[in-house]
Design a protein around this motif. Structure first.
Motif, PDB file in Angstrom:
ATOM      1  N   ASP A 429       0.872  -1.175   0.000  1.00  0.00           N
ATOM      2  CA  ASP A 429       0.000   0.000   0.000  1.00  0.00           C
ATOM      3  C   ASP A 429       0.912   1.228   0.000  1.00  0.00           C
ATOM      4  O   ASP A 429       1.725   1.394   0.917  1.00  0.00           O
ATOM      5  N   PRO A 430       0.827   2.093  -1.022  1.00  0.00           N
ATOM      6  CA  PRO A 430       1.766   3.222  -1.089  1.00  0.00           C
ATOM      7  C   PRO A 430       1.717   4.116   0.143  1.00  0.00           C
ATOM      8  O   PRO A 430       2.764   4.561   0.624  1.00  0.00           O
ATOM      9  N   ALA A 431       0.519   4.371   0.660  1.00  0.00           N
ATOM     10  CA  ALA A 431       0.430   5.189   1.872  1.00  0.00           C
ATOM     11  C   ALA A 431       1.074   4.467   3.050  1.00  0.00           C
ATOM     12  O   ALA A 431       1.713   5.098   3.905  1.00  0.00           O
ATOM     13  N   GLY A 432       0.934   3.150   3.090  1.00  0.00           N
ATOM     14  CA  GLY A 432       1.547   2.384   4.166  1.00  0.00           C
ATOM     15  C   GLY A 432       3.068   2.441   4.137  1.00  0.00           C
ATOM     16  O   GLY A 432       3.722   2.440   5.185  1.00  0.00           O
ATOM     17  N   VAL A 433       3.634   2.488   2.927  1.00  0.00           N
ATOM     18  CA  VAL A 433       5.096   2.582   2.801  1.00  0.00           C
ATOM     19  C   VAL A 433       5.601   3.846   3.487  1.00  0.00           C
ATOM     20  O   VAL A 433       6.572   3.820   4.252  1.00  0.00           O
ATOM     21  N   VAL A 434       4.934   4.981   3.223  1.00  0.00           N
ATOM     22  CA  VAL A 434       5.367   6.255   3.818  1.00  0.00           C
ATOM     23  C   VAL A 434       5.050   6.281   5.307  1.00  0.00           C
ATOM     24  O   VAL A 434       5.875   6.725   6.120  1.00  0.00           O
ATOM     25  N   ALA A 435       3.877   5.789   5.683  1.00  0.00           N
ATOM     26  CA  ALA A 435       3.508   5.788   7.099  1.00  0.00           C
ATOM     27  C   ALA A 435       4.498   4.971   7.926  1.00  0.00           C
ATOM     28  O   ALA A 435       4.850   5.359   9.057  1.00  0.00           O
ATOM     29  N   ASP A 436       4.963   3.860   7.391  1.00  0.00           N
ATOM     30  CA  ASP A 436       5.933   3.036   8.124  1.00  0.00           C
ATOM     31  C   ASP A 436       7.235   3.794   8.358  1.00  0.00           C
ATOM     32  O   ASP A 436       7.906   3.589   9.389  1.00  0.00           O
ATOM     33  N   LEU A 437       7.623   4.650   7.437  1.00  0.00           N
ATOM     34  CA  LEU A 437       8.847   5.441   7.627  1.00  0.00           C
ATOM     35  C   LEU A 437       8.709   6.368   8.825  1.00  0.00           C
ATOM     36  O   LEU A 437       9.665   6.567   9.585  1.00  0.00           O
ATOM     37  N   TRP A 438       7.524   6.972   8.993  1.00  0.00           N
ATOM     38  CA  TRP A 438       7.346   7.942  10.085  1.00  0.00           C
ATOM     39  C   TRP A 438       7.088   7.254  11.426  1.00  0.00           C
ATOM     40  O   TRP A 438       7.325   7.858  12.472  1.00  0.00           O
ATOM     41  N   THR A 440       8.256   4.013  12.325  1.00  0.00           N
ATOM     42  CA  THR A 440       9.243   2.997  12.716  1.00  0.00           C
ATOM     43  C   THR A 440      10.652   3.568  12.541  1.00  0.00           C
ATOM     44  O   THR A 440      11.210   3.565  11.432  1.00  0.00           O
ATOM     45  N   PRO A 441      11.268   4.082  13.609  1.00  0.00           N
ATOM     46  CA  PRO A 441      12.588   4.715  13.494  1.00  0.00           C
ATOM     47  C   PRO A 441      13.652   3.801  12.884  1.00  0.00           C
ATOM     48  O   PRO A 441      14.485   4.255  12.090  1.00  0.00           O
ATOM     49  N   ALA A 442      13.630   2.522  13.247  1.00  0.00           N
ATOM     50  CA  ALA A 442      14.646   1.608  12.709  1.00  0.00           C
ATOM     51  C   ALA A 442      14.494   1.446  11.202  1.00  0.00           C
ATOM     52  O   ALA A 442      15.486   1.367  10.462  1.00  0.00           O
ATOM     53  N   CYS A 447      16.359   2.924   5.589  1.00  0.00           N
ATOM     54  CA  CYS A 447      16.034   3.484   4.269  1.00  0.00           C
ATOM     55  C   CYS A 447      16.675   4.843   4.025  1.00  0.00           C
ATOM     56  O   CYS A 447      16.860   5.235   2.860  1.00  0.00           O
ATOM     57  N   ALA A 448      17.008   5.580   5.077  1.00  0.00           N
ATOM     58  CA  ALA A 448      17.623   6.907   4.933  1.00  0.00           C
ATOM     59  C   ALA A 448      18.799   7.015   5.894  1.00  0.00           C
ATOM     60  O   ALA A 448      18.758   7.755   6.881  1.00  0.00           O
ATOM     61  N   PRO A 449      19.878   6.279   5.634  1.00  0.00           N
ATOM     62  CA  PRO A 449      21.003   6.240   6.586  1.00  0.00           C
ATOM     63  C   PRO A 449      21.721   7.578   6.741  1.00  0.00           C
ATOM     64  O   PRO A 449      22.490   7.739   7.697  1.00  0.00           O
ATOM     65  N   ALA A 458      12.519  14.312  14.156  1.00  0.00           N
ATOM     66  CA  ALA A 458      11.622  15.349  13.625  1.00  0.00           C
ATOM     67  C   ALA A 458      10.603  14.763  12.658  1.00  0.00           C
ATOM     68  O   ALA A 458       9.466  15.252  12.571  1.00  0.00           O
ATOM     69  N   LEU A 459      10.982  13.716  11.946  1.00  0.00           N
ATOM     70  CA  LEU A 459      10.080  13.107  10.966  1.00  0.00           C
ATOM     71  C   LEU A 459       9.087  12.145  11.606  1.00  0.00           C
ATOM     72  O   LEU A 459       8.020  11.876  11.031  1.00  0.00           O
ATOM     73  N   GLY A 460       9.422  11.604  12.768  1.00  0.00           N
ATOM     74  CA  GLY A 460       8.525  10.648  13.415  1.00  0.00           C
ATOM     75  C   GLY A 460       7.283  11.326  13.980  1.00  0.00           C
ATOM     76  O   GLY A 460       7.304  12.496  14.358  1.00  0.00           O
ATOM     77  N   ARG A 461       6.177  10.584  14.007  1.00  0.00           N
ATOM     78  CA  ARG A 461       4.963  11.123  14.623  1.00  0.00           C
ATOM     79  C   ARG A 461       4.071   9.976  15.075  1.00  0.00           C
ATOM     80  O   ARG A 461       4.122   8.869  14.525  1.00  0.00           O
ATOM     81  N   GLU A 462       3.221  10.292  16.048  1.00  0.00           N
ATOM     82  CA  GLU A 462       2.386   9.262  16.649  1.00  0.00           C
ATOM     83  C   GLU A 462       1.355   8.741  15.663  1.00  0.00           C
ATOM     84  O   GLU A 462       1.169   7.532  15.520  1.00  0.00           O
TER      85      GLU A 462
END
Length: 744
Positions: A429-438, A440-442, A447-449, A458-462
């Motif tokens: 799910d494309p939205a799920g791909v982006v949501a997982d980035l915000w 799941t810090p690990a 993905c962005a070392p 700053a990118l993480g959110r509840e």
């Protein structure tokens, strides 16, 4: 048909019906312009246009009746019929919309020949229209404004008349001419045939009262604007211009011109992108009024499904997160997140079948993973990988004891193989791909070392799916990389329905053949003869097929026009350029109106986004904003951006900028409304309501690209400091076409 010469009733009632003998309805104050020597020839020609329009409307109506009542046809003939209905309906709608006021004006050409409008021996009057029009004998009555022959009407200047003796522009109201303006380029050749103005009347017309929709300005297109409208679409073209220079007018008319002049663009079409929904509402009548209804119009947010909630989507509050999401590099993290879910197993897999265990080696997975063409979206490639894997396993394991078709079916039904495949290449799910980035810090670190711990925080959110505008480019990239998560299921369903339809159709036809005693009959030949395959295919019930729901804004487009382009981030440019691989763009904007700053050049910004061979044109004359307002607005922007392209106003309103207290707002609005029967006022910076439909409320962001007769600016210092505050104040001030009031 009326005679070529008709009595001139120049002082007729402007509300008189359209069949009045004269097209002119000049008020008493313009009685000198009503001299028959000045307008009789125009009146006769415009009357002929009116009569011809009535004939063409009758003919189009009759043609549409015939087309719609014709027996239903199939295949190519049905397509041609539908296209002809669309073309005829579009032209009929345009003719009904305007009538004789399709005519913009006329030019007198020195020694012209070949148009058939006037004798070729002397000067020739050429009438310019929104569309071309000829009479029943082929005599040209109107030249389409987009045609090369019409170019001098817009491009001629006193420095370069382009062969014109004079030019006349009409002002229309209720399909009657209520004023006109003459410009003479060769006075000796036109003595007594023009009502000369000092151009002040024409300039004053530019400040006419505004309405909720952008008014028609085609007849007032200026030479600098026309040159940009007609420029080639081969390379990216930047149109840089300050407030009131007509950037939006140029952008819209360029869309209509290119669709007419560069027919190859019709294959992919043109996409026009505006900054926000109020802007789209403001311009929605312009393209139809130019005879163009095929250009797609949207905002940048509309390009991404999650952004189609309109202007209600919030901005990213955290400055660091906003900066990171605006950078195109974060798109690499989205690509890495998709690749993370394309992981070939490294261990053997044993798949049970009724004959023997099939061993799936890691090499088989790797080979299958290489099967999709480069650039195939993840979810679309999934079917390719699965088919390649099954095909390879059947080829390696089928023999005399293991029938290929039965083995193929057994492998597809294997739970073990299906589980391994889902783990190795899941549906994303494309939205799920982006949501997982915000969320799941690990995962974000993998993905962005290059991000620091502070940047990841700053990118993480509840609530990972609480999308902001800055998320939209990343969501757009994710959808482009993954494809439609439901696409595979729909394709399989469509294939199953098609197969079922075909099987039933063949069964019915077999029964029909068995019941036909005469095997040489017409029915048998129709369905079973040499050319019968296409006939049988036409019997398919297309309504039974599941729709694939294509995204009309996904592109690719042949040309893209983007207004207020100075606001686009690098990430947003990436979303846009994905829709125009040819890099054929018109980029309209003003560096001085960029809310987050624009200190580099257009070329530097766009080359960083990936564009090449960039051309640039500038608009430096302000036709909208009066001198009084620009004198107050210029210091505001120069303090923040000293090299801002501040245009020169060509007119004054006579109304100085007023300053008052916020408490006086309602009184100022009420007094203005009482003194003006027409026009629109706008309050920028306050949302306390005012009970009148002619008063609008906008923020500095949603006012961008719009214009109002009166602008009431409430507490502009509250807009903030730095570049953003200065730009918001500058943009807000320059929305005024007549008067500006600043409340503090």
């Amino acid at each position: 048909m009326r005679p070529e010469s008709t009595p001139v009733t120049a002082l007729a009632d402007p509300q008189a019906p359209s069949w009045s003998p004269s097209v002119f309805a000049l008020p008493p104050a313009l009685s000198r312009k009503a001299d028959p020597a000045l307008i009789a020839a125009d009146d006769a020609h415009l009357t002929a246009i009116r009569d011809r329009l009535a004939e063409e409307i009758d003919a189009l109506e009759a043609r549409l009746v015939r087309l719609r009542s014709a027996p239903a046809r199939l295949g190519h003939e049905a397509l041609e019929r539908d296209l002809e209905i669309h073309r005829s309906s579009s032209r009929l709608q345009l003719l009904r919309r305007f009538g004789v006021d399709l005519c913009l004006g006329r030019m007198v050409v020195a020694g012209a020949a070949g148009s058939g409008v006037a004798p070729a021996a002397g000067p020739e009057s050429v009438y310019i229209g929104r569309i071309g029009l000829s009479d029943a004998d082929g005599r040209r009555l109107l030249v389409d404004w987009r045609a090369p022959a019409a170019e001098p009407f817009f491009a001629a200047t006193h420095a370069d008349p382009e062969g014109l003796i004079s030019r006349r522009r009409y002002r229309w109201a209720s399909r009657r001419i209520t004023d006109y303006w003459d410009e003479v380029f060769d006075p000796e050749g036109l003595e007594g045939a023009a009502a000369l103005d000092d151009q002040s009347a024409f300039i004053a017309s530019l400040g006419a009262s505004r309405s909720p929709r952008m008014r028609d300005v085609l007849s007032t297109i200026q030479a600098d604007q026309d040159a940009i409208i007609r420029a080639s679409s081969r390379a990216p073209l930047v149109v840089d211009g300050g407030p009131g220079t007509g950037k939006t007018v140029v952008a819209l008319h360029r869309a209509a011109y290119l669709m007419h002049a560069e027919q190859q663009l019709g294959h992919g079409g043109i996409l026009f992108i505006g900054p926000h929904q109020p802007y789209l509402a403001y311009i929605e009548d312009v393209l139809p009024g130019l005879g163009e209804d095929s250009v797609r119009v949207c905002t940048l947010s509309d390009l991404v499904r999650e952004g189609r909630a309109g202007d209600r989507m919030p901005e990213e509050r955290d400055p660091l997160a906003r900066t990171l999401k605006s950078n195109a590099r974060l798109l690499d993290a989205v690509a890495a997140a998709v690749r993370y879910h394309e992981h070939a197993p490294s261990a053997r897999l044993f798949v049970e079948t009724p004959w023997r265990d099939v061993i799936v080696e890691p090499a088989a997975w790797t080979e299958a993973f290489d099967a999709p063409e480069p650039g195939t979206p993840h979810n679309d490639a999934r079917d390719v990988v699965w088919e390649a894997l099954i095909g390879a396993l059947v080829e390696d394991n089928a023999d005399e004891d293991v029938p290929p078709r039965q083995l193929d079916r057994a492998l597809r039904q294997s739970d073990a193989l299906q589980r391994a495949f889902v783990a190795a290449w899941p549906v994303l799910d494309p939205a799920g791909v982006v949501a997982d980035l915000w969320s799941t810090p690990a995962y974000l670190r993998i993905c962005a070392p290059w991000l620091t711990a502070q940047e990841r925080a700053a990118l993480g959110r509840e609530d990972a799916r609480a999308w902001t505008r800055q998320d939209l480019p990343l969501l757009g990239a994710a959808r482009a990389l993954t494809g439609d998560p439901e696409g595979s299921r729909r394709r399989r369903r469509q294939e199953a329905v098609t197969a079922e339809e075909r099987e039933q159709r063949e069964r019915v036809l077999d029964e029909l053949l068995a019941a036909d005693d005469d095997k040489e009959s017409a029915i048998t030949g129709f369905f079973f003869g040499e050319d019968s395959a296409g006939v049988r295919e036409m019997l398919q019930d297309e309504a039974a097929l599941p729709r694939l729901d294509p995204d009309a804004l996904a592109g690719p487009f042949a040309h893209v026009i983007v207004d207020e382009a100075q606001e686009l981030s690098d990430a947003e440019w990436a979303v846009l350029l994905r829709r125009v691989p040819s890099q054929s763009l018109t980029i309209v904007g003003d560096r001085a109106q960029a809310r987050h700053g624009f200190r580099e050049s257009w070329t530097e910004r766009l080359e960083r986004a990936g564009l090449r061979r960039i051309e640039q044109a500038s608009l430096r004359i302000n036709y909208r904003t009066p001198e009084e307002v620009m004198s107050a607005a210029e210091p505001v922007i120069r303090a923040a951006l000293p090299d801002a392209n501040v245009p020169v106003s060509v007119r004054a309103s006579g109304l100085p900028v007023r300053h008052a207290a916020i408490a006086e707002r309602d009184g100022i609005l009420a007094a203005w409304l009482a003194a003006h029967d027409e026009g629109i006022a706008c309050v920028i910076g306050g949302d306390r309501p005012f009970p009148d439909p002619r008063v609008r409320f906008r923020t500095p962001v949603t006012a961008k690209g719009l214009e109002f007769d009166l602008v009431v600016l409430v507490d502009p210092e509250a807009f903030g400091e730095g570049i953003e505050g200065a730009v918001d104040r500058y943009v807000s001030m320059t929305r005024a076409t007549q008067e500006l009031v600043v409340l503090t």
